[in-house]
Design a protein around this motif. Structure first.
Motif, PDB file in Angstrom:
ATOM      1  N   HIS A 100       0.831  -1.296  -0.034  1.00  0.00           N
ATOM      2  CA  HIS A 100       0.003  -0.134  -0.003  1.00  0.00           C
ATOM      3  C   HIS A 100       0.728   1.189   0.061  1.00  0.00           C
ATOM      4  O   HIS A 100       0.268   2.346  -0.161  1.00  0.00           O
ATOM      5  CB  HIS A 100      -1.068  -0.068   1.259  1.00  0.00           C
ATOM      6  CG  HIS A 100      -2.010  -1.044   1.214  1.00  0.00           C
ATOM      7  ND1 HIS A 100      -1.904  -2.262   0.880  1.00  0.00           N
ATOM      8  CD2 HIS A 100      -3.282  -0.632   1.147  1.00  0.00           C
ATOM      9  CE1 HIS A 100      -3.039  -2.868   0.752  1.00  0.00           C
ATOM     10  NE2 HIS A 100      -3.787  -1.934   0.983  1.00  0.00           N
ATOM     11  N   PRO A 115       2.380   1.659  -4.503  1.00  0.00           N
ATOM     12  CA  PRO A 115       1.748   2.862  -5.188  1.00  0.00           C
ATOM     13  C   PRO A 115       2.942   3.624  -5.759  1.00  0.00           C
ATOM     14  O   PRO A 115       3.019   4.236  -6.776  1.00  0.00           O
ATOM     15  CB  PRO A 115       1.015   3.456  -4.109  1.00  0.00           C
ATOM     16  CG  PRO A 115       0.301   2.359  -3.688  1.00  0.00           C
ATOM     17  CD  PRO A 115       1.578   1.436  -3.337  1.00  0.00           C
ATOM     18  N   LEU A 120      -6.943   5.188  -6.772  1.00  0.00           N
ATOM     19  CA  LEU A 120      -6.803   4.075  -5.931  1.00  0.00           C
ATOM     20  C   LEU A 120      -7.976   3.449  -5.841  1.00  0.00           C
ATOM     21  O   LEU A 120      -9.101   3.865  -5.318  1.00  0.00           O
ATOM     22  CB  LEU A 120      -6.061   4.354  -4.673  1.00  0.00           C
ATOM     23  CG  LEU A 120      -4.841   5.294  -4.826  1.00  0.00           C
ATOM     24  CD1 LEU A 120      -4.334   5.447  -3.000  1.00  0.00           C
ATOM     25  CD2 LEU A 120      -3.811   4.377  -5.416  1.00  0.00           C
ATOM     26  N   LEU A 161      -6.874  -0.579  -1.549  1.00  0.00           N
ATOM     27  CA  LEU A 161      -5.894   0.534  -1.590  1.00  0.00           C
ATOM     28  C   LEU A 161      -7.052   1.780  -1.350  1.00  0.00           C
ATOM     29  O   LEU A 161      -6.383   2.771  -0.574  1.00  0.00           O
ATOM     30  CB  LEU A 161      -5.143   0.691  -3.039  1.00  0.00           C
ATOM     31  CG  LEU A 161      -4.083  -0.102  -3.305  1.00  0.00           C
ATOM     32  CD1 LEU A 161      -3.604   0.234  -4.717  1.00  0.00           C
ATOM     33  CD2 LEU A 161      -3.056  -0.068  -2.346  1.00  0.00           C
ATOM     34  N   GLY A 174      -6.030   3.279   2.236  1.00  0.00           N
ATOM     35  CA  GLY A 174      -4.722   3.947   1.805  1.00  0.00           C
ATOM     36  C   GLY A 174      -4.589   5.177   2.417  1.00  0.00           C
ATOM     37  O   GLY A 174      -3.148   5.520   2.463  1.00  0.00           O
ATOM     38  N   SER A 183      -0.869   5.541   1.477  1.00  0.00           N
ATOM     39  CA  SER A 183      -0.965   5.355  -0.086  1.00  0.00           C
ATOM     40  C   SER A 183      -1.048   6.563  -0.807  1.00  0.00           C
ATOM     41  O   SER A 183      -0.330   6.742  -1.889  1.00  0.00           O
ATOM     42  CB  SER A 183      -1.921   4.582  -0.501  1.00  0.00           C
ATOM     43  OG  SER A 183      -1.880   3.242   0.061  1.00  0.00           O
ATOM     44  N   LEU A 211      -9.553   8.355  -4.063  1.00  0.00           N
ATOM     45  CA  LEU A 211      -9.710   6.950  -3.353  1.00  0.00           C
ATOM     46  C   LEU A 211     -11.265   6.399  -3.805  1.00  0.00           C
ATOM     47  O   LEU A 211     -12.067   6.962  -3.138  1.00  0.00           O
ATOM     48  CB  LEU A 211      -9.499   7.322  -1.876  1.00  0.00           C
ATOM     49  CG  LEU A 211      -7.885   6.889  -1.370  1.00  0.00           C
ATOM     50  CD1 LEU A 211      -7.289   8.254  -1.719  1.00  0.00           C
ATOM     51  CD2 LEU A 211      -8.007   6.982   0.192  1.00  0.00           C
ATOM     52  N   ASN A 271      -5.691  -4.848  -5.082  1.00  0.00           N
ATOM     53  CA  ASN A 271      -4.863  -3.570  -5.034  1.00  0.00           C
ATOM     54  C   ASN A 271      -4.597  -2.980  -6.287  1.00  0.00           C
ATOM     55  O   ASN A 271      -3.416  -3.093  -6.820  1.00  0.00           O
ATOM     56  CB  ASN A 271      -3.323  -3.820  -4.371  1.00  0.00           C
ATOM     57  CG  ASN A 271      -3.579  -4.097  -2.863  1.00  0.00           C
ATOM     58  OD1 ASN A 271      -4.427  -3.913  -2.086  1.00  0.00           O
ATOM     59  ND2 ASN A 271      -2.405  -4.839  -2.184  1.00  0.00           N
ATOM     60  N   MET A 325      -4.683   0.282  -9.269  1.00  0.00           N
ATOM     61  CA  MET A 325      -4.805   1.724  -9.118  1.00  0.00           C
ATOM     62  C   MET A 325      -4.532   2.163 -10.411  1.00  0.00           C
ATOM     63  O   MET A 325      -4.104   1.431 -11.411  1.00  0.00           O
ATOM     64  CB  MET A 325      -3.604   2.372  -8.353  1.00  0.00           C
ATOM     65  CG  MET A 325      -2.222   1.729  -8.779  1.00  0.00           C
ATOM     66  SD  MET A 325      -0.790   1.874  -7.592  1.00  0.00           S
ATOM     67  CE  MET A 325      -0.739   0.429  -7.112  1.00  0.00           C
TER      68      MET A 325
END
Length: 467
Positions: free
Chosen positions: A19, A23, A54, A58, A62, A67, A119, A130, A132
């Protein structure tokens, strides 16, 4: 199939490999893509603004895992290996205030974390928990480039295309490297050890030395241990409240001082080894929770277990030396590679059984090996440790890698030493094979409700009054 010891043990920063480090690495990769020529650039159009979103775990944890800060640092051109933990907050604050980002070798881009970093808890990405996405826009707001990445545990990051290729091959390991002992499971590992007469550490060393010289390998292993030891020492020297809002106080230094006092007074303590193990592990994970320099072993959330057992080996066994430290790490990496190949080391994917459970199995294997265990005894030690973490959920309170993570590492270390001790007193024969325990962990992870997989939606995360 080849997964290097330096893939499993990576020097970075806390509080999370998946996390935080993930990222940051993904953001840095996206910067490289923006600067590259592998995407269709409209003539005369330049990238003016960057964005990121994210998803999944995440998004849920986050903030607690840093994150959001990690994405900013990555887009600023920093990596987990190069960032100074003491400067990280200042860099992120400056980006938020200026709403611009100026990575080395790039022009200045507009980037307002308040609006350009989302987020997204409503839109999961299908490849992994996870996920992104990163975006590049022109001055008129037109999307020029979008890339999706997944942080698959232990700081490993893959693109959407890479993940699909890996799933098609049934493995998420380093591709294209042929080695003399390409064991992908414990059965093959033991068969190759029996045929060659080599220890697990020796086979792993031969594999590694197809990629680098012996001197480079030893220097790298020594560097890993140096970073682990440094993290323990820093953790034992710090006190105060850890960041994040839970107001959890560091305890490792205080407990260390008490134990030192007992040691000097020669007071009998039947739990002495367990106490030292616990303090070493807690020191590392307190440093990790504070965003300090740590080594994935195999993840940040489980970073304290293996260093604690290795420090225990040096503390309580007079035969411990530098070569044995290298053998410990090589053996542990061999077992960790098998677990990662056939299951997962990601808490967001299989729960904490994949993090502390894997770390405990790796540590048990390493300790058993340096205590003189046969390959069969080493495999047994790893199985015992992993078996007794099966079903463990990942339920960090407040999305922070503090409660119950810090103490879980301490207990993981205790289980690892116990497992190694039990295994080395036997002849290596046992009822449950390591491969069966690993497959059980994978299946249990599939069955586990998402709220117990690093989302802070279940378990202790919702049953603590303060939260």
């Amino acid at each position: 199939m080849f997964l290097s010891v330096f893939d499993l043990f990576k020097i970075g920063i806390g509080p999370s490999s998946s996390h935080t480090m993930g990222p940051m690495t993904a953001a840095a990769r996206f910067l490289d893509e923006v600067a590259g020529n592998d995407w269709p650039r409209p003539a005369g159009v330049k990238v003016d603004r960057l964005g990121a979103s994210l998803h999944g775990s995440l998004a849920y944890t986050g903030i607690g895992h840093g994150s959001d800060r990690a994405v900013m640092l990555g887009l600023a051109g920093l990596t987990p290996q190069t960032v100074d933990p003491d400067q990280a907050d200042g860099i992120a604050s400056r980006i938020a205030a200026e709403k611009r980002i100026s990575p080395p070798g790039h022009p200045t881009y507009r980037f307002d974390p308040a609006t350009d970093l989302v987020l997204d808890r409503k839109t999961p990405l299908t490849g992994h928990a996870n996920g992104m996405a990163f975006y590049a826009y022109d001055s008129g707001g037109r999307l020029l480039l979008k890339r999706i990445y997944y942080s698959i545990g232990g700081g490993f990051v893959v693109s959407e295309e890479e993940l699909q290729r890996m799933k098609a091959k049934g493995s998420v390991t380093t591709e294209g490297k042929k080695v003399p002992y390409p064991f992908k499971n414990a059965v093959e590992m033991l068969a190759m050890a029996g045929k060659s007469g080599l220890s697990i550490a020796d086979m792993k060393r031969v594999n590694e030395e197809t990629q680098m010289t012996r001197e480079a390998l030893d220097a790298g292993l020594d560097g890993i241990w140096s970073a682990m030891k440094g993290c323990i020492d820093r953790g034992l020297s710090q006190d105060g409240i850890m960041p994040g809002g839970l107001k959890v106080r560091r305890r490792a230094r205080m407990l260390h001082d008490k134990l030192q006092e007992q040691w000097q007074q020669n007071k009998p303590n039947p739990l002495l080894a367990n106490d030292w193990l616990s303090i070493y592990a807690m020191a590392v994970n307190e440093e990790n929770a504070a965003g300090g320099r740590v080594v994935t072993a195999p993840t940040n959330g489980a970073a304290g277990t293996l260093p604690a057992v290795l420090r225990y080996w040096l503390h309580f066994h007079p035969e411990a030396d530098q070569p044995s430290i290298r053998d410990f790490l090589l053996t542990a990496a061999a077992v960790g590679g098998i677990i990662k190949t056939n299951a997962s080391i990601s808490g967001a994917e299989v729960g904490c059984q994949g993090e502390v459970g894997s770390a405990s199995a790796m540590a048990a294997a390493g300790l058993c090996a340096v205590m003189g265990g046969t390959p069969e005894q080493v495999e047994n030690a790893a199985e015992i440790a992993l078996e007794h973490h099966l079903g463990m959920t990942c339920d960090p309170v407040g999305g922070l890698v503090q409660v119950p993570c810090i103490e879980r590492n301490a207990l993981g270390a205790v289980k690892a030493v116990t497992a190694a001790s039990l295994a080395i007193k036997g002849d290596g024969t046992h009822f449950v094979p390591l491969d069966a325990a690993i497959e059980t962990m994978r299946q249990t992870g599939l069955d586990m409700n998402e709220k117990y997989k690093e989302t802070s939606l279940g378990g202790l995360a919702v049953n603590v009054v303060e939260c």
